[in-house]
Design a protein around this motif. Sequence first.
Motif, PDB file in Angstrom:
ATOM      1  N   GLN A 124      -1.378  -5.026  -8.626  1.00 16.41           N
ATOM      2  CA  GLN A 124      -2.349  -4.618  -9.641  1.00 16.41           C
ATOM      3  C   GLN A 124      -3.760  -5.045  -9.241  1.00 16.41           C
ATOM      4  O   GLN A 124      -4.717  -4.278  -9.391  1.00 16.41           O
ATOM      5  CB  GLN A 124      -1.954  -5.203 -10.996  1.00 16.41           C
ATOM      6  CG  GLN A 124      -0.692  -4.576 -11.575  1.00 16.41           C
ATOM      7  CD  GLN A 124      -0.267  -5.215 -12.888  1.00 16.41           C
ATOM      8  OE1 GLN A 124      -0.577  -6.369 -13.162  1.00 16.41           O
ATOM      9  NE2 GLN A 124       0.473  -4.461 -13.686  1.00 16.41           N
ATOM     10  N   LEU A 127      -5.045  -2.678  -6.623  1.00 12.44           N
ATOM     11  CA  LEU A 127      -5.507  -1.418  -7.200  1.00 12.44           C
ATOM     12  C   LEU A 127      -6.840  -1.583  -7.926  1.00 12.44           C
ATOM     13  O   LEU A 127      -7.697  -0.700  -7.887  1.00 12.44           O
ATOM     14  CB  LEU A 127      -4.447  -0.863  -8.146  1.00 12.44           C
ATOM     15  CG  LEU A 127      -3.192  -0.322  -7.447  1.00 12.44           C
ATOM     16  CD1 LEU A 127      -2.065  -0.102  -8.447  1.00 12.44           C
ATOM     17  CD2 LEU A 127      -3.509   0.980  -6.726  1.00 12.44           C
ATOM     18  N   VAL A 128      -7.021  -2.725  -8.572  1.00 15.07           N
ATOM     19  CA  VAL A 128      -8.307  -2.999  -9.224  1.00 15.07           C
ATOM     20  C   VAL A 128      -9.415  -3.064  -8.180  1.00 15.07           C
ATOM     21  O   VAL A 128     -10.504  -2.484  -8.366  1.00 15.07           O
ATOM     22  CB  VAL A 128      -8.238  -4.317 -10.029  1.00 15.07           C
ATOM     23  CG1 VAL A 128      -9.643  -4.770 -10.432  1.00 15.07           C
ATOM     24  CG2 VAL A 128      -7.375  -4.133 -11.268  1.00 15.07           C
ATOM     25  N   THR A 131     -10.196   0.371  -6.930  1.00 17.95           N
ATOM     26  CA  THR A 131     -10.923   1.130  -7.949  1.00 17.95           C
ATOM     27  C   THR A 131     -12.385   0.706  -8.011  1.00 17.95           C
ATOM     28  O   THR A 131     -13.297   1.552  -8.125  1.00 17.95           O
ATOM     29  CB  THR A 131     -10.262   0.938  -9.323  1.00 17.95           C
ATOM     30  OG1 THR A 131      -8.896   1.351  -9.248  1.00 17.95           O
ATOM     31  CG2 THR A 131     -10.971   1.753 -10.391  1.00 17.95           C
ATOM     32  N   ARG A 132     -12.633  -0.588  -7.933  1.00 14.96           N
ATOM     33  CA  ARG A 132     -14.011  -1.076  -7.930  1.00 14.96           C
ATOM     34  C   ARG A 132     -14.786  -0.556  -6.723  1.00 14.96           C
ATOM     35  O   ARG A 132     -15.972  -0.212  -6.830  1.00 14.96           O
ATOM     36  CB  ARG A 132     -14.022  -2.599  -7.947  1.00 14.96           C
ATOM     37  CG  ARG A 132     -13.646  -3.203  -9.300  1.00 14.96           C
ATOM     38  CD  ARG A 132     -13.546  -4.718  -9.203  1.00 14.96           C
ATOM     39  NE  ARG A 132     -13.255  -5.308 -10.501  1.00 14.96           N
ATOM     40  CZ  ARG A 132     -12.843  -6.561 -10.671  1.00 14.96           C
ATOM     41  NH1 ARG A 132     -12.679  -7.363  -9.609  1.00 14.96           N
ATOM     42  NH2 ARG A 132     -12.594  -7.026 -11.884  1.00 14.96           N
ATOM     43  N   LEU A 134     -14.263   2.260  -5.127  1.00 12.49           N
ATOM     44  CA  LEU A 134     -14.572   3.665  -5.403  1.00 12.49           C
ATOM     45  C   LEU A 134     -15.718   3.790  -6.400  1.00 12.49           C
ATOM     46  O   LEU A 134     -16.639   4.598  -6.216  1.00 12.49           O
ATOM     47  CB  LEU A 134     -13.327   4.369  -5.944  1.00 12.49           C
ATOM     48  CG  LEU A 134     -12.188   4.605  -4.950  1.00 12.49           C
ATOM     49  CD1 LEU A 134     -10.928   5.024  -5.686  1.00 12.49           C
ATOM     50  CD2 LEU A 134     -12.580   5.676  -3.933  1.00 12.49           C
ATOM     51  N   ALA A 135     -15.666   2.977  -7.465  1.00 12.86           N
ATOM     52  CA  ALA A 135     -16.719   3.033  -8.486  1.00 12.86           C
ATOM     53  C   ALA A 135     -18.078   2.670  -7.900  1.00 12.86           C
ATOM     54  O   ALA A 135     -19.100   3.291  -8.241  1.00 12.86           O
ATOM     55  CB  ALA A 135     -16.367   2.102  -9.642  1.00 12.86           C
ATOM     56  N   ILE A 148     -12.356  12.149  -5.162  1.00 15.87           N
ATOM     57  CA  ILE A 148     -11.370  11.068  -5.248  1.00 15.87           C
ATOM     58  C   ILE A 148      -9.975  11.675  -5.436  1.00 15.87           C
ATOM     59  O   ILE A 148      -9.706  12.357  -6.418  1.00 15.87           O
ATOM     60  CB  ILE A 148     -11.698  10.114  -6.406  1.00 15.87           C
ATOM     61  CG1 ILE A 148     -13.058   9.440  -6.174  1.00 15.87           C
ATOM     62  CG2 ILE A 148     -10.609   9.049  -6.544  1.00 15.87           C
ATOM     63  CD1 ILE A 148     -13.517   8.579  -7.328  1.00 15.87           C
ATOM     64  N   ILE A 153      -7.823   6.865  -2.466  1.00 14.15           N
ATOM     65  CA  ILE A 153      -7.344   5.579  -2.980  1.00 14.15           C
ATOM     66  C   ILE A 153      -6.608   4.810  -1.873  1.00 14.15           C
ATOM     67  O   ILE A 153      -6.855   3.624  -1.655  1.00 14.15           O
ATOM     68  CB  ILE A 153      -6.425   5.796  -4.194  1.00 14.15           C
ATOM     69  CG1 ILE A 153      -7.232   6.391  -5.357  1.00 14.15           C
ATOM     70  CG2 ILE A 153      -5.767   4.482  -4.625  1.00 14.15           C
ATOM     71  CD1 ILE A 153      -6.394   6.841  -6.537  1.00 14.15           C
ATOM     72  N   ARG A 156      -8.537   2.786   0.599  1.00 11.90           N
ATOM     73  CA  ARG A 156      -9.191   1.570   0.121  1.00 11.90           C
ATOM     74  C   ARG A 156      -8.202   0.479  -0.283  1.00 11.90           C
ATOM     75  O   ARG A 156      -8.606  -0.557  -0.792  1.00 11.90           O
ATOM     76  CB  ARG A 156     -10.138   1.916  -1.029  1.00 11.90           C
ATOM     77  CG  ARG A 156     -11.355   2.698  -0.525  1.00 11.90           C
ATOM     78  CD  ARG A 156     -12.014   3.535  -1.609  1.00 11.90           C
ATOM     79  NE  ARG A 156     -13.154   4.269  -1.098  1.00 11.90           N
ATOM     80  CZ  ARG A 156     -13.075   5.451  -0.457  1.00 11.90           C
ATOM     81  NH1 ARG A 156     -11.879   6.007  -0.237  1.00 11.90           N
ATOM     82  NH2 ARG A 156     -14.159   6.066  -0.023  1.00 11.90           N
ATOM     83  N   TRP A 183       1.773   0.955  -5.539  1.00 12.26           N
ATOM     84  CA  TRP A 183       1.356   2.284  -5.103  1.00 12.26           C
ATOM     85  C   TRP A 183       2.205   2.742  -3.910  1.00 12.26           C
ATOM     86  O   TRP A 183       2.703   3.857  -3.877  1.00 12.26           O
ATOM     87  CB  TRP A 183      -0.133   2.276  -4.736  1.00 12.26           C
ATOM     88  CG  TRP A 183      -0.638   3.579  -4.191  1.00 12.26           C
ATOM     89  CD1 TRP A 183      -0.467   4.065  -2.917  1.00 12.26           C
ATOM     90  CD2 TRP A 183      -1.366   4.587  -4.898  1.00 12.26           C
ATOM     91  NE1 TRP A 183      -1.055   5.295  -2.781  1.00 12.26           N
ATOM     92  CE2 TRP A 183      -1.615   5.635  -3.986  1.00 12.26           C
ATOM     93  CE3 TRP A 183      -1.842   4.687  -6.203  1.00 12.26           C
ATOM     94  CZ2 TRP A 183      -2.325   6.777  -4.344  1.00 12.26           C
ATOM     95  CZ3 TRP A 183      -2.553   5.828  -6.559  1.00 12.26           C
ATOM     96  CH2 TRP A 183      -2.785   6.857  -5.643  1.00 12.26           C
TER      97      TRP A 183
END
Length: 222
Positions: A124, A127-128, A131-132, A134-135, A148, A153, A156, A183
């Motif tokens: 988890q 994945l966080v 995600t950060r 990508l953001a 995206i 994903i 990264r 994932w």
Amino acid sequence: MDGNGRWAKARHLPRVAGHRRGAEALRETLKAAARMGIGALTLYAFSSENWRRPADEVTDLMGLLRHYLRRELAEIHSNGIRLKLIGDWRRLEPDLVASLDEAIALTAGNRRMDFVLALNYGAQDELVRATRALASEVAAGTLDPQAIDAAAIEARLDTADLPPLDLLIRTSGEQRLSNFLLWQAAYAELVFTDILWPDFGAEPLARAIESFSARERRYGGV
């Protein structure tokens, strides 16, 4: 690599004895995987949740990791095995991070097999972090949100430079993933065994691979 504590308890030994025997199981399993021609072997050595364990046990685990690196690194290198790490491992103690950096650098040119240690790892959290990333790229204007996809994903994730996960083995009778490679396990084959990790080794690994080889993988197709 689950079951070290239960293995020790059944023998009226301290938990650290189970972890030490678990390190021997790691050694045997790594050698067996290399002999079998496995391309990458990832072992869940220390999770991001393991910090909740008693402080003395965490200290013992980190000491065991230091000892393992000192004792095994030369043989790992001589056998053509490349060490890689996943997880937020740079948050470990500085001397341990330095030793891990040295081990990675020493084995970087090896190609026989990738030996991947998951240290301070949680799927988890992985994945966080992805995600950060990508953001941040979207906010900086370097990434179109519409671009995206699953590949973006995966690129990264900590495992971006590793092959797809084929087989996930969970020891000690537990039948859950426990925040490991969530994932990556989307289409992996799963093997659950009652064997406690300190008793794992070449034969249980061979049986798991035999089970895997007999399965039909359809990836959602017919």
